[in-house]
Design a protein around this motif. Structure first.
Motif, PDB file in Angstrom:
ATOM      1  N   ALA A 127       0.841  -1.193   0.000  1.00  0.00           N
ATOM      2  CA  ALA A 127       0.000   0.000   0.000  1.00  0.00           C
ATOM      3  C   ALA A 127       0.877   1.245   0.000  1.00  0.00           C
ATOM      4  N   PRO A 128       0.296   2.417  -0.248  1.00  0.00           N
ATOM      5  CA  PRO A 128       1.084   3.657  -0.202  1.00  0.00           C
ATOM      6  C   PRO A 128       1.741   3.856   1.155  1.00  0.00           C
ATOM      7  N   ASN A 129       2.910   4.461   1.138  1.00  0.00           N
ATOM      8  CA  ASN A 129       3.660   4.687   2.372  1.00  0.00           C
ATOM      9  C   ASN A 129       3.283   6.049   2.955  1.00  0.00           C
ATOM     10  N   PHE A 130       2.178   6.081   3.685  1.00  0.00           N
ATOM     11  CA  PHE A 130       1.697   7.336   4.253  1.00  0.00           C
ATOM     12  C   PHE A 130       2.672   7.907   5.280  1.00  0.00           C
ATOM     13  N   GLN A 131       3.322   7.012   6.025  1.00  0.00           N
ATOM     14  CA  GLN A 131       4.260   7.486   7.049  1.00  0.00           C
ATOM     15  C   GLN A 131       5.409   8.291   6.435  1.00  0.00           C
ATOM     16  N   LYS A 132       5.930   7.798   5.323  1.00  0.00           N
ATOM     17  CA  LYS A 132       7.045   8.507   4.688  1.00  0.00           C
ATOM     18  C   LYS A 132       6.580   9.826   4.090  1.00  0.00           C
ATOM     19  N   MET A 133       5.371   9.838   3.519  1.00  0.00           N
ATOM     20  CA  MET A 133       4.843  11.089   2.973  1.00  0.00           C
ATOM     21  C   MET A 133       4.666  12.119   4.082  1.00  0.00           C
ATOM     22  N   ALA A 134       4.142  11.677   5.213  1.00  0.00           N
ATOM     23  CA  ALA A 134       3.949  12.601   6.332  1.00  0.00           C
ATOM     24  C   ALA A 134       5.286  13.130   6.839  1.00  0.00           C
ATOM     25  N   LYS A 135       6.300  12.261   6.865  1.00  0.00           N
ATOM     26  CA  LYS A 135       7.626  12.694   7.310  1.00  0.00           C
ATOM     27  C   LYS A 135       8.212  13.735   6.361  1.00  0.00           C
ATOM     28  N   ILE A 136       8.024  13.522   5.051  1.00  0.00           N
ATOM     29  CA  ILE A 136       8.498  14.503   4.065  1.00  0.00           C
ATOM     30  C   ILE A 136       7.817  15.843   4.317  1.00  0.00           C
ATOM     31  N   GLY A 137       6.507  15.790   4.623  1.00  0.00           N
ATOM     32  CA  GLY A 137       5.779  17.015   4.899  1.00  0.00           C
ATOM     33  C   GLY A 137       6.270  17.712   6.150  1.00  0.00           C
ATOM     34  N   GLU A 138       6.591  16.946   7.192  1.00  0.00           N
ATOM     35  CA  GLU A 138       7.083  17.535   8.437  1.00  0.00           C
ATOM     36  C   GLU A 138       8.437  18.206   8.242  1.00  0.00           C
ATOM     37  N   GLU A 139       9.255  17.641   7.353  1.00  0.00           N
ATOM     38  CA  GLU A 139      10.588  18.200   7.133  1.00  0.00           C
ATOM     39  C   GLU A 139      10.559  19.447   6.256  1.00  0.00           C
ATOM     40  N   GLY A 140       9.448  19.673   5.569  1.00  0.00           N
ATOM     41  CA  GLY A 140       9.288  20.906   4.808  1.00  0.00           C
ATOM     42  C   GLY A 140       9.304  20.703   3.303  1.00  0.00           C
ATOM     43  N   VAL A 141       8.147  20.931   2.674  1.00  0.00           N
ATOM     44  CA  VAL A 141       8.031  20.806   1.218  1.00  0.00           C
ATOM     45  C   VAL A 141       7.908  22.206   0.627  1.00  0.00           C
ATOM     46  N   LEU A 142       8.865  22.536  -0.217  1.00  0.00           N
ATOM     47  CA  LEU A 142       8.824  23.834  -0.888  1.00  0.00           C
ATOM     48  C   LEU A 142       7.707  23.863  -1.926  1.00  0.00           C
ATOM     49  N   ALA A 143       7.622  22.813  -2.754  1.00  0.00           N
ATOM     50  CA  ALA A 143       6.604  22.777  -3.811  1.00  0.00           C
ATOM     51  C   ALA A 143       6.153  21.344  -4.046  1.00  0.00           C
ATOM     52  N   LEU A 144       4.853  21.185  -4.274  1.00  0.00           N
ATOM     53  CA  LEU A 144       4.273  19.893  -4.609  1.00  0.00           C
ATOM     54  C   LEU A 144       3.786  19.938  -6.054  1.00  0.00           C
ATOM     55  N   LEU A 145       4.296  19.028  -6.880  1.00  0.00           N
ATOM     56  CA  LEU A 145       3.862  18.869  -8.268  1.00  0.00           C
ATOM     57  C   LEU A 145       2.995  17.615  -8.308  1.00  0.00           C
ATOM     58  N   SER A 146       1.683  17.789  -8.445  1.00  0.00           N
ATOM     59  CA  SER A 146       0.754  16.685  -8.254  1.00  0.00           C
ATOM     60  C   SER A 146      -0.055  16.388  -9.514  1.00  0.00           C
ATOM     61  N   ASP A 147      -0.248  15.118  -9.783  1.00  0.00           N
ATOM     62  CA  ASP A 147      -1.000  14.586 -10.930  1.00  0.00           C
ATOM     63  C   ASP A 147      -2.439  15.100 -10.920  1.00  0.00           C
ATOM     64  N   SER A 148      -2.856  15.703 -12.055  1.00  0.00           N
ATOM     65  CA  SER A 148      -4.178  16.342 -12.142  1.00  0.00           C
ATOM     66  C   SER A 148      -5.179  15.569 -12.985  1.00  0.00           C
ATOM     67  N   THR A 149      -4.857  14.378 -13.429  1.00  0.00           N
ATOM     68  CA  THR A 149      -5.697  13.668 -14.397  1.00  0.00           C
ATOM     69  C   THR A 149      -7.149  13.539 -13.934  1.00  0.00           C
ATOM     70  N   ASN A 150      -7.348  13.195 -12.672  1.00  0.00           N
ATOM     71  CA  ASN A 150      -8.713  13.019 -12.149  1.00  0.00           C
ATOM     72  C   ASN A 150      -9.129  14.162 -11.236  1.00  0.00           C
ATOM     73  N   ALA A 151      -8.609  15.354 -11.500  1.00  0.00           N
ATOM     74  CA  ALA A 151      -8.911  16.504 -10.642  1.00  0.00           C
ATOM     75  C   ALA A 151     -10.392  16.855 -10.644  1.00  0.00           C
ATOM     76  N   GLU A 152     -11.116  16.439 -11.682  1.00  0.00           N
ATOM     77  CA  GLU A 152     -12.545  16.754 -11.760  1.00  0.00           C
ATOM     78  C   GLU A 152     -13.422  15.688 -11.124  1.00  0.00           C
ATOM     79  N   VAL A 153     -12.817  14.608 -10.627  1.00  0.00           N
ATOM     80  CA  VAL A 153     -13.570  13.515  -9.999  1.00  0.00           C
ATOM     81  C   VAL A 153     -13.672  13.800  -8.508  1.00  0.00           C
ATOM     82  N   PRO A 154     -14.876  13.960  -7.962  1.00  0.00           N
ATOM     83  CA  PRO A 154     -15.009  14.445  -6.576  1.00  0.00           C
ATOM     84  C   PRO A 154     -14.825  13.385  -5.497  1.00  0.00           C
ATOM     85  N   THR A 155     -14.535  12.143  -5.863  1.00  0.00           N
ATOM     86  CA  THR A 155     -14.510  11.057  -4.878  1.00  0.00           C
ATOM     87  C   THR A 155     -13.131  10.396  -4.825  1.00  0.00           C
ATOM     88  N   PHE A 156     -13.019   9.379  -3.994  1.00  0.00           N
ATOM     89  CA  PHE A 156     -11.872   8.484  -4.010  1.00  0.00           C
ATOM     90  C   PHE A 156     -11.971   7.571  -5.235  1.00  0.00           C
TER      91      PHE A 156
END
Length: 583
Positions: free
Chosen positions: A179-208
């Motif tokens: 499964a996705p490594n949520f712990q590592k993502m949270a740690k990256i966030g705690e250490e400080g993210v200058l910019a997030l480049l995020s996939d927009s393909t399903n940006a119009e889909v309102p659900t999971f």
């Protein structure tokens, strides 16, 4: 290519992937170091005649090749790795890092292009860290519709630049994938993210986005209820879907035959890497498939996007050497059409249906789920990463805009979100943001021969030929005596039907005759190129005035004085415009 980065600024720009689906290629630049993230292709639009796919112009990277430290790959889909051979032909010294499944696919591409022996390849895993004098690169595990999917973190002196790659949060992945490594993502966030480049393909889909396991169960139920032969079409790279199909075949006592080179390679890579565990005897040779009862057969093939030369299209057209459609066949499309392919996929479904096959496709039958995150997952990622700045990537313009609005809902200020275009250079520090120039990145077309030097002019000419047709003008002239010795003759292909357009053709001949006489009377005399240009421009305007169409004009002027064969004089050699007739 005006880029104006200050010494303390981190530059972020896309060589492809913004305002479009495909051609993903993003760069982080700081002082004298550049990290490239992915290098993909885009599939052509319907009007891009004879083009296999579109890549980007790499001129800026060629100019700054000494700065490039690495090309790191998020996963193995074509829109993220398909351009790698073309980039390496221009900059062969770039070391390439990729996760295992993507690396296997890249090796195959490089071997086809004769680049495998000259390329520096490295395997990257979630715990891999690449260190350079000023930048470092690390990875975090996500999930997508392909194994070994990683997000990428580029650590800079101003903070981390995070690129998601293609992703979703699948909490119940199949094929023993983690499964996705949520712990590592949270740690990256705690250490400080200058910019997030995020996939927009399903940006119009309102659900999971639904889990792959949901589709696996649905497919298993559908396959269990089928009595006749099954033809299963999906992306060769989607090992999850391939694994599901093969397991369903095993459970229902079917043998599997594989058609399509990319599908054969994908299955073999899955076996070699340990992702596919297929009992001996399950996969049979293609030549054996017609000897088995229909209820014991599954054909696993390429062609779910309606590609004309893929196995499924050839089966539908009756041109496949080994497989012919039978009335009780069921064809399962376990994918959605990618942008630009909807028409060809619908055409293929119609052909299969006309041939008597039952076709199962689309979300109606739950035989496909997206590999991209919907809005709720996108919000969750922003909350985990807590970026200072946000850049939506991998998506058409409207998707990028919606994605910024979603990010703003989580608390990111509007002036900290950026909807960029390919080539825009975003300069960031901890405390500032600005646009620092623009890189010119024209499209580069790759045709069926694999050539990447098909220019815009060639594509435009193909579009004109397809839409407006061709008119050929042939005339023999004597420049010295300013005479038209033969012609002008006019031949139409795809413009008008000659026999039904004699008046138009005759008028066009007279028009060209006068153009030739006027051009030859000029002082100084024009050269052949100028003569042809005058014919093209004047004849196009003339034909448009009569038909409202602008065909391609191809003039052929034969100079009597350059012709080795003398022209026999007769009454027809010196034409009178009033006597010109259509043959």
């Amino acid at each position: 290519m005006a880029v104006n980065l200050k010494n303390n600024e981190v530059g972020i720009y896309a060589i492809g992937g913004l305002g479009e689906i495909g051609r993903n290629m993003y760069c982080v630049e700081f002082q004298d170091e550049i990290i490239i993230m992915d290098c993909g292709i885009k599939f052509p639009e319907d009007d891009e005649m004879g083009i296999n796919y579109v890549i980007s112009d790499y001129s800026y990277l060629v100019k700054n090749r000494k700065k490039i430290k690495a090309l790191v790959v998020s996963h193995g889909h074509e829109d993220h790795i398909g351009g790698i051979p073309f980039l390496l032909k221009k900059i062969p010294e770039i070391p390439v890092y990729a996760p295992p499944f993507a690396l296997a696919l890249i090796r195959g591409k490089l071997e086809e292009h004769g680049l495998l022996k000259t390329t520096e390849l490295h395997e990257e895993l979630e715990d891999t860290v690449l260190k350079f004098p000023k930048l470092s690169v690390s990875f975090f595990r996500t999930t997508h519709s392909i194994p070994d999917t990683l997000g990428i973190t580029v650590q800079t002196p101003e903070g981390a630049v995070v690129f998601t790659g293609d992703w979703k949060f699948d909490l119940t992945p199949v094929m023993n994938q983690p499964a996705p490594n949520f712990q590592k993502m949270a740690k990256i966030g705690e250490e400080g993210v200058l910019a997030l480049l995020s996939d927009s393909t399903n940006a119009e889909v309102p659900t999971f986005t639904k889990s792959e396991r949901f589709v696996a169960q649905s497919l298993h139920n559908i396959i269990t209820g089928i009595d006749g032969r099954i033809i299963f079409a999906t992306f060769a790279s989607n090992l999850y879907r391939v694994s599901t199909a093969i397991q369903a075949a095993i459970d229902t006592g079917r043998k599997v035959a594989i058609f399509g080179r990319s599908m054969e390679n994908g299955v073999q890579n899955g076996i070699d890497l340990g992702y596919l565990d297929i009992p001996e005897g399950t996969i049979v040779d293609a030549s054996e498939i017609n000897k088995l009862p229909p209820e014991q057969v599954m054909i696993l093939c390429t062609g779910s996007q309606g590609e004309p030369l893929a196995a499924l299209s050839r089966i539908a057209n009756g041109t496949h050497r080994q497989i012919s459609l039978k009335p009780n066949d069921t064809v399962i499309f376990s994918s959605n059409p990618i942008p630009g392919n909807t028409t060809s996929v619908n055409h293929l479904i119609n052909k299969l249906t006309e041939a008597g096959a039952k076709v199962v496709h689309g979300k109606i039958h739950n035989v496909h789920t997206s590999g991209h995150a919907g809005q709720e997952e996108q919000k969750m990622l922003v909350e985990l990463m807590k970026p200072r700045f946000f850049v939506p990537v991998h998506g058409e313009y409207r998707m990028q805009v919606v994605h910024t609005e979603t990010a703003q809902e989580t608390g990111i200020p509007a002036d900290h979100t950026f909807v960029l275009k390919n080539g825009d250079v975003l300069a960031l520090t901890k405390d500032s943001s600005r646009l620092a120039g623009h890189i010119n990145i024209p499209d580069v077309y790759v045709d069926t021969s694999g050539s990447d030097d098909v220019g815009n002019v060639v594509v435009r000419d193909r579009q004109i030929l397809a839409e407006e047709g061709l008119v050929v003008v042939v005339a023999t002239v004597d420049y010295e005596h300013q005479r038209v010795l033969a012609g002008p003759d006019i031949l139409s292909r795809g413009f008008v039907y000659m026999r039904e357009s004699t008046d138009l053709i005759s008028a066009a001949q007279k028009h060209v005759y006068h153009i030739l006489r006027e051009q030859m009377a000029q002082k100084p005399k024009p050269d052949e190129r100028e003569m042809k240009k005058a014919i093209i421009e004047n004849l196009q305007d003339f034909l448009y005035s009569r038909t409202e169409r602008r065909p391609m004009i191809l003039p052929m002027i034969i100079d009597k004085n350059k012709d080795s064969k003398p022209i026999k004089k007769n009454k027809k050699n010196e034409q009178d415009p009033n006597q010109i007739k259509n043959d």
